[in-house]
Motif scaffolding. Structure first.
Motif, short mmCIF file in Angstrom:
data_model
loop_
_atom_site.label_atom_id
_atom_site.label_comp_id
_atom_site.label_asym_id
_atom_site.label_seq_id
_atom_site.Cartn_x
_atom_site.Cartn_y
_atom_site.Cartn_z
N ARG A 35 0.82 -1.21 0.00
CA ARG A 35 0.00 0.00 0.00
C ARG A 35 0.86 1.27 0.00
O ARG A 35 0.32 2.37 0.11
CB ARG A 35 -0.92 0.01 1.22
CG ARG A 35 -1.81 -1.18 1.30
CD ARG A 35 -3.10 -1.21 0.57
NE ARG A 35 -3.32 -0.50 -0.63
CZ ARG A 35 -4.08 -0.96 -1.63
NH1 ARG A 35 -4.63 -2.15 -1.55
NH2 ARG A 35 -4.30 -0.23 -2.69
N VAL A 36 2.16 1.15 -0.14
CA VAL A 36 3.06 2.31 -0.09
C VAL A 36 2.69 3.37 -1.13
O VAL A 36 2.73 4.56 -0.85
CB VAL A 36 4.53 1.86 -0.26
CG1 VAL A 36 5.45 3.03 -0.53
CG2 VAL A 36 4.99 1.11 0.98
N GLY B 3 -12.69 -11.95 22.40
CA GLY B 3 -12.17 -12.94 23.33
C GLY B 3 -11.53 -14.17 22.71
O GLY B 3 -10.62 -14.76 23.29
N ARG B 4 -11.97 -14.56 21.54
CA ARG B 4 -11.39 -15.76 20.92
C ARG B 4 -10.05 -15.51 20.24
O ARG B 4 -9.32 -16.45 19.97
CB ARG B 4 -12.36 -16.34 19.89
CG ARG B 4 -13.57 -16.96 20.54
CD ARG B 4 -14.37 -17.71 19.53
NE ARG B 4 -15.60 -18.18 20.13
CZ ARG B 4 -16.15 -19.32 19.81
NH1 ARG B 4 -15.62 -20.09 18.89
NH2 ARG B 4 -17.27 -19.68 20.39
N THR B 5 -9.75 -14.25 19.96
CA THR B 5 -8.47 -13.94 19.35
C THR B 5 -7.36 -14.21 20.35
O THR B 5 -7.43 -13.78 21.50
CB THR B 5 -8.41 -12.47 18.88
OG1 THR B 5 -9.40 -12.27 17.88
CG2 THR B 5 -7.05 -12.12 18.31
N THR B 6 -6.34 -14.93 19.89
CA THR B 6 -5.22 -15.27 20.76
C THR B 6 -3.89 -14.69 20.28
O THR B 6 -2.95 -14.59 21.06
CB THR B 6 -5.07 -16.80 20.88
OG1 THR B 6 -4.86 -17.36 19.57
CG2 THR B 6 -6.29 -17.43 21.54
N GLU B 7 -3.83 -14.32 18.99
CA GLU B 7 -2.57 -13.85 18.43
C GLU B 7 -2.77 -12.64 17.52
O GLU B 7 -3.81 -12.53 16.86
CB GLU B 7 -1.89 -14.96 17.63
CG GLU B 7 -1.53 -16.16 18.50
CD GLU B 7 -0.90 -17.28 17.70
OE1 GLU B 7 0.13 -17.80 18.19
OE2 GLU B 7 -1.41 -17.62 16.61
N VAL B 8 -1.76 -11.79 17.51
CA VAL B 8 -1.77 -10.61 16.65
C VAL B 8 -0.38 -10.46 16.03
O VAL B 8 0.62 -10.87 16.61
CB VAL B 8 -2.14 -9.34 17.47
CG1 VAL B 8 -1.09 -9.02 18.51
CG2 VAL B 8 -2.39 -8.15 16.57
N GLY B 9 -0.37 -9.92 14.84
CA GLY B 9 0.88 -9.58 14.17
C GLY B 9 0.62 -8.35 13.32
O GLY B 9 -0.41 -8.25 12.67
N CYS B 10 1.53 -7.39 13.35
CA CYS B 10 1.28 -6.11 12.71
C CYS B 10 2.48 -5.66 11.88
O CYS B 10 3.59 -6.15 12.07
CB CYS B 10 0.97 -5.05 13.76
SG CYS B 10 -0.35 -5.52 14.92
N GLY B 11 2.22 -4.71 11.01
CA GLY B 11 3.27 -4.14 10.19
C GLY B 11 3.03 -2.66 9.96
O GLY B 11 1.91 -2.17 10.07
N ILE B 12 4.11 -1.96 9.61
CA ILE B 12 4.03 -0.52 9.35
C ILE B 12 4.89 -0.21 8.13
O ILE B 12 6.02 -0.70 8.02
CB ILE B 12 4.56 0.32 10.53
CG1 ILE B 12 3.77 0.03 11.81
CG2 ILE B 12 4.53 1.81 10.21
CD1 ILE B 12 4.30 0.73 13.04
N SER B 13 4.35 0.61 7.24
CA SER B 13 5.13 1.10 6.11
C SER B 13 4.99 2.61 6.04
O SER B 13 4.09 3.19 6.64
CB SER B 13 4.68 0.45 4.80
OG SER B 13 3.37 0.87 4.47
N LYS B 14 5.88 3.22 5.29
CA LYS B 14 5.83 4.67 5.06
C LYS B 14 5.33 4.88 3.65
O LYS B 14 5.96 4.48 2.68
CB LYS B 14 7.22 5.27 5.23
CG LYS B 14 7.26 6.76 5.09
CD LYS B 14 6.80 7.41 6.36
CE LYS B 14 7.61 8.66 6.63
NZ LYS B 14 7.28 9.20 7.92
#
Length: 157
Positions: free
Chosen positions: A62-63, A122-133
């Protein structure tokens, strides 16, 4: 020798993919998610590198346009963008939608609250994220959730 070369290539790929996100950013994402989850009595989420890799790859796509369009992947997803926006900032922003969630009816009122529900479900156990410029100078933030928030008749907490 080939095995050593393959291991080095994999390490390089992970270094490149995660070069944009520091441990401080990771901690900010996780801490803010878990603050919101603790407020409603849900268990904390853990960081997942597979989800983070997926989110980072999408953020990089999406940059050019910084468009708020979901990846339509197999995980739940929150998006945000803004000048200098950090992972903690994005998560705090999503949590501001709490005021638009009515627990009794299990629905959003007057405005959107789906980003908030994805953070606290409540059922979500994991998250992963990212950042771009993005080319427009704004940061583009993506978080992926497993399992994905399913708004059927079940309350998020």
């Amino acid at each position: 020798m080939k095995l050593l070369l393959a291991i080095c290539c994999v390490a390089l790929v992970f270094t490149v993919v995660f070069a944009n996100i520091s441990q401080e950013e990771i901690d900010g994402f996780v801490e803010e998610h878990n603050k919101a989850r603790e407020e409603v009595g849900n268990k904390p989420v853990k960081w997942n590198t597979t989800l983070a890799e997926y989110a980072q790859e999408y953020a990089e796509k999406r940059v050019d346009d910084c468009a708020m369009e979901h990846s339509m992947g197999r995980w739940g997803e929150n998006l945000a963008s803004g000048d200098g926006m950090s992972g903690a900032d994005a998560t705090k922003y999503w949590v501001t939608e709490k005021e638009f969630y009515d627990y009794e009816s299990n629905k959003c009122v007057r405005d959107e609250c789906g980003h908030y529900l994805a953070v606290v479900w409540g059922r979500t156990t994991e998250v992963g994220c990212g950042i771009s410029k993005c080319r427009n100078g704004q940061n583009y933030v993506v978080c992926s959730y497993d399992p994905m928030y399913q708004p059927e008749d079940e309350h998020p907490y």
